[in-house]
Design an enzyme around this catalytic site. Structure first.
Site, PDB file in Angstrom:
ATOM      1  N   THR A  71      11.239   4.242   6.160  1.00 24.25           N
ATOM      2  CA  THR A  71      10.076   4.623   6.966  1.00 24.25           C
ATOM      3  C   THR A  71       9.329   3.363   7.418  1.00 24.25           C
ATOM      4  O   THR A  71       8.185   3.461   7.865  1.00 24.25           O
ATOM      5  CB  THR A  71       9.102   5.527   6.168  1.00 24.25           C
ATOM      6  OG1 THR A  71       8.734   4.826   4.978  1.00 24.25           O
ATOM      7  CG2 THR A  71       9.699   6.865   5.808  1.00 24.25           C
ATOM      8  N   SER A  72       9.967   2.184   7.267  1.00 23.22           N
ATOM      9  CA  SER A  72       9.254   0.925   7.571  1.00 23.22           C
ATOM     10  C   SER A  72       9.377   0.554   9.042  1.00 23.22           C
ATOM     11  O   SER A  72       8.518   0.884   9.850  1.00 23.22           O
ATOM     12  CB  SER A  72       9.785  -0.208   6.708  1.00 23.22           C
ATOM     13  OG  SER A  72       9.339  -0.061   5.394  1.00 23.22           O
ATOM     14  N   ARG A  73      10.445  -0.132   9.355  1.00 26.68           N
ATOM     15  CA  ARG A  73      10.763  -0.481  10.742  1.00 26.68           C
ATOM     16  C   ARG A  73      12.281  -0.434  10.876  1.00 26.68           C
ATOM     17  O   ARG A  73      13.008  -0.809   9.944  1.00 26.68           O
ATOM     18  CB  ARG A  73      10.272  -1.889  11.098  1.00 26.68           C
ATOM     19  CG  ARG A  73       8.767  -1.998  11.336  1.00 26.68           C
ATOM     20  CD  ARG A  73       8.317  -1.283  12.607  1.00 26.68           C
ATOM     21  NE  ARG A  73       6.883  -1.387  12.838  1.00 26.68           N
ATOM     22  CZ  ARG A  73       5.979  -0.501  12.443  1.00 26.68           C
ATOM     23  NH1 ARG A  73       6.339   0.597  11.782  1.00 26.68           N
ATOM     24  NH2 ARG A  73       4.698  -0.675  12.709  1.00 26.68           N
ATOM     25  N   ASP A  79       9.667  -7.004  -5.006  1.00 28.03           N
ATOM     26  CA  ASP A  79       8.669  -7.519  -4.063  1.00 28.03           C
ATOM     27  C   ASP A  79       8.432  -8.979  -4.439  1.00 28.03           C
ATOM     28  O   ASP A  79       8.225  -9.272  -5.621  1.00 28.03           O
ATOM     29  CB  ASP A  79       7.348  -6.703  -4.192  1.00 28.03           C
ATOM     30  CG  ASP A  79       6.402  -6.957  -3.030  1.00 28.03           C
ATOM     31  OD1 ASP A  79       6.145  -8.138  -2.715  1.00 28.03           O
ATOM     32  OD2 ASP A  79       5.915  -5.973  -2.448  1.00 28.03           O
ATOM     33  N   ASP A  90      12.893   7.395   9.473  1.00 29.07           N
ATOM     34  CA  ASP A  90      11.775   7.730  10.368  1.00 29.07           C
ATOM     35  C   ASP A  90      11.660   6.669  11.464  1.00 29.07           C
ATOM     36  O   ASP A  90      10.835   6.807  12.366  1.00 29.07           O
ATOM     37  CB  ASP A  90      10.463   7.802   9.579  1.00 29.07           C
ATOM     38  CG  ASP A  90       9.298   8.267  10.443  1.00 29.07           C
ATOM     39  OD1 ASP A  90       9.456   9.329  11.099  1.00 29.07           O
ATOM     40  OD2 ASP A  90       8.251   7.593  10.484  1.00 29.07           O
ATOM     41  N   PRO A 123       7.308  -5.061   5.650  1.00 25.76           N
ATOM     42  CA  PRO A 123       7.133  -5.328   7.085  1.00 25.76           C
ATOM     43  C   PRO A 123       8.428  -5.889   7.660  1.00 25.76           C
ATOM     44  O   PRO A 123       9.259  -6.427   6.914  1.00 25.76           O
ATOM     45  CB  PRO A 123       6.035  -6.399   7.110  1.00 25.76           C
ATOM     46  CG  PRO A 123       6.083  -7.038   5.762  1.00 25.76           C
ATOM     47  CD  PRO A 123       6.613  -6.032   4.793  1.00 25.76           C
ATOM     48  N   HIS A 133       9.596   8.539  14.064  1.00 21.32           N
ATOM     49  CA  HIS A 133       8.429   7.695  13.740  1.00 21.32           C
ATOM     50  C   HIS A 133       7.161   8.560  13.617  1.00 21.32           C
ATOM     51  O   HIS A 133       6.157   8.300  14.286  1.00 21.32           O
ATOM     52  CB  HIS A 133       8.232   6.600  14.808  1.00 21.32           C
ATOM     53  CG  HIS A 133       7.559   5.376  14.237  1.00 21.32           C
ATOM     54  ND1 HIS A 133       7.965   4.095  14.524  1.00 21.32           N
ATOM     55  CD2 HIS A 133       6.505   5.239  13.388  1.00 21.32           C
ATOM     56  CE1 HIS A 133       7.191   3.230  13.888  1.00 21.32           C
ATOM     57  NE2 HIS A 133       6.296   3.905  13.192  1.00 21.32           N
ATOM     58  N   LYS A 181       0.831  -1.222   0.000  1.00 23.48           N
ATOM     59  CA  LYS A 181       0.000   0.000   0.000  1.00 23.48           C
ATOM     60  C   LYS A 181       0.864   1.270   0.000  1.00 23.48           C
ATOM     61  O   LYS A 181       0.563   2.220  -0.702  1.00 23.48           O
ATOM     62  CB  LYS A 181      -0.941  -0.025   1.214  1.00 23.48           C
ATOM     63  CG  LYS A 181      -2.027  -1.090   1.077  1.00 23.48           C
ATOM     64  CD  LYS A 181      -2.894  -1.190   2.296  1.00 23.48           C
ATOM     65  CE  LYS A 181      -2.226  -1.899   3.453  1.00 23.48           C
ATOM     66  NZ  LYS A 181      -1.924  -3.320   3.229  1.00 23.48           N
ATOM     67  N   ILE A 182       1.932   1.282   0.794  1.00 25.34           N
ATOM     68  CA  ILE A 182       2.765   2.492   0.861  1.00 25.34           C
ATOM     69  C   ILE A 182       3.712   2.547  -0.336  1.00 25.34           C
ATOM     70  O   ILE A 182       3.843   3.580  -1.000  1.00 25.34           O
ATOM     71  CB  ILE A 182       3.538   2.536   2.195  1.00 25.34           C
ATOM     72  CG1 ILE A 182       2.549   2.625   3.367  1.00 25.34           C
ATOM     73  CG2 ILE A 182       4.509   3.714   2.222  1.00 25.34           C
ATOM     74  CD1 ILE A 182       3.158   2.420   4.742  1.00 25.34           C
ATOM     75  N   GLU A 211      14.509   2.218  18.663  1.00 26.56           N
ATOM     76  CA  GLU A 211      13.690   3.419  18.904  1.00 26.56           C
ATOM     77  C   GLU A 211      12.797   3.303  20.132  1.00 26.56           C
ATOM     78  O   GLU A 211      12.350   4.315  20.676  1.00 26.56           O
ATOM     79  CB  GLU A 211      12.835   3.738  17.679  1.00 26.56           C
ATOM     80  CG  GLU A 211      11.709   2.736  17.426  1.00 26.56           C
ATOM     81  CD  GLU A 211      10.817   3.135  16.249  1.00 26.56           C
ATOM     82  OE1 GLU A 211      11.346   3.433  15.169  1.00 26.56           O
ATOM     83  OE2 GLU A 211       9.588   3.123  16.426  1.00 26.56           O
TER      84      GLU A 211
END
Ligand code: NAI
Length: 338
Positions: free
Chosen positions: A232-234, A174, A258, A206, A295, A154-155, A263
């Site tokens: 910006t994922s994890r 992917d 991010d 993810p 984040h 989606k992102i 974190e």
């Protein structure tokens, strides 16, 4: 239902209270993260509502289950902090928000790109100091450059659309290709091709055992000299030590984060009066070509409204035995998504 809401900030209360006018659950707010020390706050509740840095390992889930918790309602998309095997063993249902701000997160990733390529973070400080020299501020144009998007869910797919709009060539990787990517003009390649050919790499996957430290020494070694990496994922997607070595050698020209591996001890809190003990994190902040946000990619008014509404809808649906499979996290769902 009685819900213990962990990691609560004032904005969570505001949006959850507004959404709860349509659900009427009993929401009790706790500011601390869910940890072994705080988990007893959740005892006696039917539902624990948790966020990205709450710990939901087997020991904590076992304690919660022994004290009546039957549902973990995540108010985020990622579920890497939940031991799904333990939850299933204990008969605990886990829900999440599969999508709440794919546009917002992609836009934030692009904000990091534009900050870095035009050195806005440095220009902002310089101008405020009355220094209008352009020395060191030369940027580069996105038009005609190549972006590599890892993960076209989606992102990621929003990133493909936005970056194509800048006139970039977009490569993608992917394991489950998305036809929309190709129709937007993206081209699927192998991961090693993506590493080797991209001027800017942005990850939107993810955090799983397969993606943990996906950007490591070996991956960085395959990238173009001066590459820009955006995460910006994890945090766990990036091996921070390897990336610091890449920044020091110049292989990595720009880094926009991010999220950060450790974190949980830092983000979402005001630590400005404290000495931060994480040397890797502090080293990252010393580089002029690194921008870190705490984040906040998800943090838009639309997203907070969607998060609050979907979280409470998930709880109501669970109560009525009408939970949408897409909002439920099970090991089987995770396998099917891959
Ligand atoms: P999504 O589930 O729609 O897409 C993830 C994509 O990654 C899927 O297409 C999947 O096939 C792909 N993927 C899985 N394993 C892969 C691998 N090994 N290599 C390449 N691709 C792989 O998820 P969505 O909504 O796009 O979110 C992506 C991630 O962004 C989330 O898992 C979450 O961790 C993070 N996120 C961060 C936020 C923030 O505020 N910084 C907010 C929301 C999400």
């Amino acid at each position: 239902m009685r819900v213990a809401v962990f990691s609560t900030k004032p904005y969570d209360v505001e949006f959850l209270e507004e959404a709860n006018k349509r659900h009427s659950h009993t929401l009790v707010y706790f500011e601390p993260h869910l940890t072994p020390e705080t988990c007893k706050l959740g005892f006696g509740f039917e539902v624990v509502c948790a966020f990205v840095n709450d710990q939901l390992n087997r020991a904590i889930l076992t304690s919660l289950a022994q004290h009546g918790v039957r549902l973990i309602a995540l108010r985020c998309a990622g579920f890497n902090n939940v031991d799904l095997t333990a939850a299933e063993d204990l008969g605990i249902t886990v829900t999440r928000i599969p999508s709440y701000s794919p546009h917002g997160v992609a836009e934030h990733a692009v904000a990091l790109i534009l900050t870095l390529n035009r050195k806005i973070h440095r220009a902002y400080n310089r101008v405020r100091d009355g220094n209008f020299s352009l020395k060191g501020l030369m940027g580069f144009e996105l038009y005609g450059k190549t972006a590599g998007i890892v993960g076209t869910g989606k992102i990621g797919i929003n990133m493909v659309g936005i970056l194509r709009g800048f006139g970039m060539s977009v490569l993608a990787f992917d394991p489950c290709p998305n036809p929309e990517c190709t129709s937007l003009g993206g081209r699927y390649v192998s991961l090693s091709e993506l590493w080797a050919l991209s001027d800017i790499i942005s990850v939107h996957v993810p955090l799983t055992p397969e993606t943990y430290h996906m950007i490591n020494e070996q991956a960085v070694g395959q990238m173009k000299r001066g590459v820009m990496i955006i995460n910006t994922s994890r945090g766990g997607i990036i091996d921070t030590a390897a990336v610091i070595r890449g920044l020091k050698s110049g292989r990595i020209g720009f880094l926009g984060l991010d999220v950060y591996e450790e974190e949980g001890d830092l983000f979402f809190e005001d630590l400005s009066e404290q000495i931060i003990q994480d040397d890797f994190f502090m080293r990252l902040l010393t580089f002029p070509n690194v921008v870190v946000t705490g984040h906040q990619a998800f943090f838009t008014d639309n997203a907070l409204r969607n998060i609050a509404e979907t979280t409470l809808q998930n709880i109501s649906d669970y109560e009525r035995h009408q939970l949408l499979p897409v909002n439920r996290v099970t090991r089987a769902n995770v396998r099917n998504e891959k």
